[in-house]
Design an enzyme around this catalytic site. Structure first.
Site, PDB file in Angstrom:
ATOM      1  N   ASP A  63      10.052   3.107  -7.785  1.00 31.08           N
ATOM      2  CA  ASP A  63      10.492   4.316  -8.467  1.00 31.08           C
ATOM      3  C   ASP A  63      11.986   4.528  -8.205  1.00 31.08           C
ATOM      4  OD1 ASP A  63      10.431   7.257  -9.385  1.00 31.08           O
ATOM      5  OD2 ASP A  63       8.307   6.742  -9.503  1.00 31.08           O
ATOM      6  N   HIS A  96      12.082  12.141  -8.687  1.00 28.04           N
ATOM      7  CA  HIS A  96      10.822  11.616  -9.211  1.00 28.04           C
ATOM      8  C   HIS A  96      10.083  10.780  -8.172  1.00 28.04           C
ATOM      9  CE1 HIS A  96       8.192   9.131 -11.829  1.00 28.04           C
ATOM     10  NE2 HIS A  96       8.226  10.155 -12.655  1.00 28.04           N
ATOM     11  N   ASN A 188       3.591   9.011 -21.712  1.00 34.62           N
ATOM     12  CA  ASN A 188       3.629  10.437 -22.060  1.00 34.62           C
ATOM     13  C   ASN A 188       4.035  10.701 -23.503  1.00 34.62           C
ATOM     14  OD1 ASN A 188       3.030  10.919 -19.362  1.00 34.62           O
ATOM     15  ND2 ASN A 188       5.169  11.185 -18.794  1.00 34.62           N
ATOM     16  N   SER A 251       3.089  10.298 -14.833  1.00 34.33           N
ATOM     17  CA  SER A 251       3.754   9.916 -13.583  1.00 34.33           C
ATOM     18  C   SER A 251       3.126  10.612 -12.397  1.00 34.33           C
ATOM     19  CB  SER A 251       5.245  10.287 -13.633  1.00 34.33           C
ATOM     20  OG  SER A 251       5.976   9.394 -14.410  1.00 34.33           O
TER      21      SER A 251
END
Length: 314
Positions: A63, A96, A188, A251
């Site tokens: 990430d 994130h 998404n 996520s």
């Protein structure tokens, strides 16, 4: 012509964070009494901790890095690696990666928040820059690094692209040959669009999202590659500088599913009850305990719910 060729190459080689929603949380600090997210309460995760809390499990989070000093995470963090800047540590300035890591393994210390599997160790692997962008090369390098890290059990990627990459698929297959189980966010872009890569690859476990009412979120992608749904709406988690944020997206559902798998593996390390050596082993076990999606807006088919809403198994 050169510009068009470059743009085509760029589109195929660029990969990054999936669109998601983030809202800062004010008035919560790592010293405050512990707040349980709705997903912890509604899935009765606390009961599972009577059996296991993620002991003996390591998850590589590919990430934007992680806040290495966050009070709710630091004790569970391994050193990791930065593939955006090899000279630097995998420090997260985006938020994130820290949020994803905390959903899996924020410490159960009666303060701040807590993750699904609070004794799981996190290997932060920075493959996305501080703006959330990366490249095929950074993702591939991160996968190979995690695959060769002996202690790693799970690799999770809450990132995506609409384009397939032979190099990423090859790296994923290599990781699988090293007995790593790979979880990926489904995407998404809504039910009208298919599962994004790398979740679409056969050797990954693709996770979609539900909300607090156990309804399918309108942003979650659909497709036959979908394995499970998990909480992905209004998820409370850690962000850099000892702060917190509420985020929504696949996520967020993806690391919840990783947390559930960590609890299962941790339990199995102690009790040797299940065969857990491959993706199919995990999917076949978890789908026995999953519950069907009760949402009349969507067909009750694998395309929209996978094998159902993932659940703790003990």
């Amino acid at each position: 012509m050169i510009n068009k060729m470059f743009q085509k190459w760029f589109n195929k080689n660029k990969i990054g964070l999936l669109p998601y929603i983030s809202e800062p949380v004010y008035g919560l600090s790592p010293n405050d009494p512990q707040t349980l997210g709705w997903e912890i309460k509604k899935f009765n995760i606390e009961k599972s901790w009577n059996q296991s809390s993620g002991e003996g499990v390591v998850c590589a989070v590919l990430d934007t890095g992680c806040d290495l000093g966050h009070a709710d995470l630091s004790d569970n963090l391994l050193d990791g690696q930065n593939f955006i800047d090899l000279k630097d540590r995998p420090i997260d300035k985006n938020g994130h990666g820290t949020h994803v890591s905390s959903t899996i393994a924020a410490i159960n210390n009666s303060k701040g928040i807590v993750g699904v599997a609070p004794k799981t160790k996190i290997l932060p692997v920075k493959v996305l820059n501080d703006s959330g962008g990366g490249s095929v090369r950074s993702i591939v390098d991160g996968i190979y690094y995690a695959a060769d890290f002996f202690e790693v059990n799970f690799i999770t990627m809450s990132l995506g692209s609409s384009h397939s990459s032979k190099d990423i698929e090859k790296a994923i297959n290599y990781a699988v040959s090293k007995n790593k189980i790979i979880f990926c966010a489904a995407g998404n872009s809504g039910p009208g669009l298919g599962i994004t890569y790398p979740a679409k690859y056969a050797n990954t476990i693709a996770i979609g999202a539900i909300d607090e009412n156990f309804k399918r979120t309108p942003f979650s992608c659909s497709g036959e590659e979908l394995e499970f749904l998990a909480p992905g709406n209004n998820i409370l988690g850690c962000v850099p500088e000892n702060k917190y944020s509420i985020m929504s997206g696949t996520s967020m559902s993806n690391p919840f599913a990783v947390g559930i798998a960590s609890l299962v593996l941790s339990y199995n390390i102690k009790h040797k009850k299940y065969k857990l050596e491959s993706k199919d082993d995990y999917v076949n076990l978890l789908k026995q305990y999953s519950i069907p999606m009760m949402d009349n807006r969507y067909p009750s088919t694998k395309e929209y719910q996978g094998y159902g809403i993932i659940q703790p198994i003990n």
